[in-house]
Scaffold this motif. Structure first.
Motif, mmCIF file in Angstrom:
data_model
loop_
_atom_site.group_PDB
_atom_site.id
_atom_site.type_symbol
_atom_site.label_atom_id
_atom_site.label_comp_id
_atom_site.label_asym_id
_atom_site.label_seq_id
_atom_site.Cartn_x
_atom_site.Cartn_y
_atom_site.Cartn_z
ATOM 1 N N VAL A 27 0.558 -10.030 8.220
ATOM 2 C CA VAL A 27 0.212 -8.737 8.800
ATOM 3 C C VAL A 27 -0.942 -8.222 7.969
ATOM 4 O O VAL A 27 -0.850 -8.139 6.748
ATOM 5 C CB VAL A 27 1.380 -7.736 8.786
ATOM 6 C CG1 VAL A 27 0.929 -6.386 9.314
ATOM 7 C CG2 VAL A 27 2.551 -8.266 9.607
ATOM 8 N N GLN A 28 -2.048 -7.925 8.634
ATOM 9 C CA GLN A 28 -3.253 -7.463 7.943
ATOM 10 C C GLN A 28 -3.667 -6.101 8.491
ATOM 11 O O GLN A 28 -3.377 -5.780 9.639
ATOM 12 C CB GLN A 28 -4.394 -8.441 8.179
ATOM 13 C CG GLN A 28 -4.083 -9.847 7.724
ATOM 14 C CD GLN A 28 -5.181 -10.807 8.110
ATOM 15 O OE1 GLN A 28 -5.664 -10.809 9.230
ATOM 16 N NE2 GLN A 28 -5.564 -11.642 7.161
ATOM 17 N N MET A 29 -4.384 -5.335 7.668
ATOM 18 C CA MET A 29 -4.920 -4.050 8.096
ATOM 19 C C MET A 29 -6.445 -4.135 8.095
ATOM 20 O O MET A 29 -7.044 -4.602 7.123
ATOM 21 C CB MET A 29 -4.475 -2.921 7.172
ATOM 22 C CG MET A 29 -5.025 -1.563 7.602
ATOM 23 S SD MET A 29 -4.544 -0.228 6.498
ATOM 24 C CE MET A 29 -2.831 -0.064 6.951
ATOM 25 N N ALA A 30 -7.053 -3.667 9.189
ATOM 26 C CA ALA A 30 -8.515 -3.675 9.307
ATOM 27 C C ALA A 30 -9.127 -2.647 8.367
ATOM 28 O O ALA A 30 -8.669 -1.500 8.299
ATOM 29 C CB ALA A 30 -8.927 -3.379 10.743
ATOM 30 N N LEU A 31 -10.161 -3.079 7.647
ATOM 31 C CA LEU A 31 -10.906 -2.182 6.759
ATOM 32 C C LEU A 31 -12.219 -1.735 7.380
ATOM 33 O O LEU A 31 -12.806 -0.753 6.945
ATOM 34 C CB LEU A 31 -11.198 -2.884 5.428
ATOM 35 C CG LEU A 31 -9.988 -3.250 4.598
ATOM 36 C CD1 LEU A 31 -10.415 -4.025 3.353
ATOM 37 C CD2 LEU A 31 -9.213 -2.003 4.207
ATOM 38 N N GLY A 32 -12.697 -2.469 8.375
ATOM 39 C CA GLY A 32 -14.001 -2.205 8.980
ATOM 40 C C GLY A 32 -14.992 -3.259 8.534
ATOM 41 O O GLY A 32 -14.792 -3.936 7.517
ATOM 42 N N TRP A 36 -10.467 -7.500 6.412
ATOM 43 C CA TRP A 36 -9.037 -7.253 6.581
ATOM 44 C C TRP A 36 -8.376 -7.328 5.219
ATOM 45 O O TRP A 36 -8.745 -8.144 4.393
ATOM 46 C CB TRP A 36 -8.420 -8.305 7.498
ATOM 47 C CG TRP A 36 -8.957 -8.258 8.888
ATOM 48 C CD1 TRP A 36 -10.111 -8.829 9.342
ATOM 49 C CD2 TRP A 36 -8.377 -7.598 9.996
ATOM 50 N NE1 TRP A 36 -10.274 -8.562 10.677
ATOM 51 C CE2 TRP A 36 -9.213 -7.806 11.108
ATOM 52 C CE3 TRP A 36 -7.214 -6.852 10.179
ATOM 53 C CZ2 TRP A 36 -8.933 -7.288 12.367
ATOM 54 C CZ3 TRP A 36 -6.939 -6.343 11.426
ATOM 55 C CH2 TRP A 36 -7.791 -6.568 12.508
ATOM 56 N N ILE A 37 -7.381 -6.486 4.969
ATOM 57 C CA ILE A 37 -6.654 -6.507 3.702
ATOM 58 C C ILE A 37 -5.222 -6.966 3.973
ATOM 59 O O ILE A 37 -4.654 -6.654 5.024
ATOM 60 C CB ILE A 37 -6.684 -5.127 3.013
ATOM 61 C CG1 ILE A 37 -6.192 -5.217 1.577
ATOM 62 C CG2 ILE A 37 -5.930 -4.084 3.818
ATOM 63 C CD1 ILE A 37 -6.463 -3.980 0.754
ATOM 64 N N GLU A 38 -4.665 -7.733 3.041
ATOM 65 C CA GLU A 38 -3.302 -8.235 3.185
ATOM 66 C C GLU A 38 -2.740 -8.564 1.807
ATOM 67 O O GLU A 38 -3.483 -8.680 0.833
ATOM 68 C CB GLU A 38 -3.265 -9.480 4.059
ATOM 69 C CG GLU A 38 -3.996 -10.662 3.446
ATOM 70 C CD GLU A 38 -3.913 -11.913 4.305
ATOM 71 O OE1 GLU A 38 -2.794 -12.275 4.718
ATOM 72 O OE2 GLU A 38 -4.957 -12.523 4.544
ATOM 73 N N CYS A 39 -1.430 -8.715 1.737
ATOM 74 C CA CYS A 39 -0.777 -9.222 0.532
ATOM 75 C C CYS A 39 -0.752 -10.740 0.650
ATOM 76 O O CYS A 39 -0.284 -11.273 1.648
ATOM 77 C CB CYS A 39 0.643 -8.688 0.409
ATOM 78 S SG CYS A 39 0.690 -6.939 0.060
ATOM 79 N N CYS A 40 -1.277 -11.421 -0.348
ATOM 80 C CA CYS A 40 -1.360 -12.883 -0.338
ATOM 81 C C CYS A 40 -0.372 -13.450 -1.346
ATOM 82 O O CYS A 40 -0.430 -13.112 -2.529
ATOM 83 C CB CYS A 40 -2.765 -13.341 -0.709
ATOM 84 S SG CYS A 40 -4.039 -12.732 0.388
ATOM 85 N N TYR A 41 0.518 -14.310 -0.883
ATOM 86 C CA TYR A 41 1.524 -14.904 -1.747
ATOM 87 C C TYR A 41 0.859 -15.587 -2.951
ATOM 88 O O TYR A 41 -0.025 -16.422 -2.789
ATOM 89 C CB TYR A 41 2.360 -15.927 -0.960
ATOM 90 C CG TYR A 41 3.402 -16.606 -1.785
ATOM 91 C CD1 TYR A 41 4.572 -15.924 -2.129
ATOM 92 C CD2 TYR A 41 3.220 -17.888 -2.259
ATOM 93 C CE1 TYR A 41 5.537 -16.525 -2.903
ATOM 94 C CE2 TYR A 41 4.184 -18.500 -3.039
ATOM 95 C CZ TYR A 41 5.338 -17.812 -3.364
ATOM 96 O OH TYR A 41 6.291 -18.409 -4.142
ATOM 97 N N GLY A 42 1.246 -15.178 -4.118
ATOM 98 C CA GLY A 42 0.735 -15.772 -5.343
ATOM 99 C C GLY A 42 -0.581 -15.172 -5.834
ATOM 100 O O GLY A 42 -1.033 -15.496 -6.917
ATOM 101 N N TYR A 43 -1.207 -14.300 -5.030
ATOM 102 C CA TYR A 43 -2.505 -13.733 -5.405
ATOM 103 C C TYR A 43 -2.506 -12.219 -5.461
ATOM 104 O O TYR A 43 -3.434 -11.620 -5.966
ATOM 105 C CB TYR A 43 -3.597 -14.178 -4.425
ATOM 106 C CG TYR A 43 -3.821 -15.669 -4.438
ATOM 107 C CD1 TYR A 43 -4.611 -16.265 -5.408
ATOM 108 C CD2 TYR A 43 -3.219 -16.475 -3.480
ATOM 109 C CE1 TYR A 43 -4.803 -17.638 -5.422
ATOM 110 C CE2 TYR A 43 -3.405 -17.848 -3.484
ATOM 111 C CZ TYR A 43 -4.197 -18.417 -4.457
ATOM 112 O OH TYR A 43 -4.380 -19.771 -4.474
ATOM 113 N N GLY A 44 -1.521 -11.574 -4.879
ATOM 114 C CA GLY A 44 -1.510 -10.117 -4.807
ATOM 115 C C GLY A 44 -2.228 -9.649 -3.556
ATOM 116 O O GLY A 44 -2.131 -10.265 -2.506
#
Length: 67
Positions: A27-32, A36-44
């Motif tokens: 699930v990602q959120m659009a930044l423009g 897109w921003i998301e939580c990435c497993y192992g990366y934050g």
């Protein structure tokens, strides 16, 4: 939440990306600006500027319909 097309996406809207087998993957959120921003497993928290792989999967887009 209200479903929208990829052409309607504005900052703050969500993209649900489905993994192989049709399970919800990201699930990602659009930044423009295509970001897109998301939580990435192992990366934050990650900002994704390359959408080709994500869009090669099944995606659904949503906007907040308000209170």
């Amino acid at each position: 939440m209200r479903a929208i097309s990829s052409a309607e996406v504005q900052p703050g809207d969500l993209r649900v990306v489905y993994a192989a087998g049709g399970e919800q993957g990201h699930v990602q959120m659009a930044l423009g600006g295509g970001a897109w921003i998301e939580c990435c497993y192992g990366y934050g928290v990650c900002v994704n500027m390359s959408n080709a792989w994500m869009e090669s999967r099944g995606c659904h887009y949503f906007t907040y319909a308000g209170f």
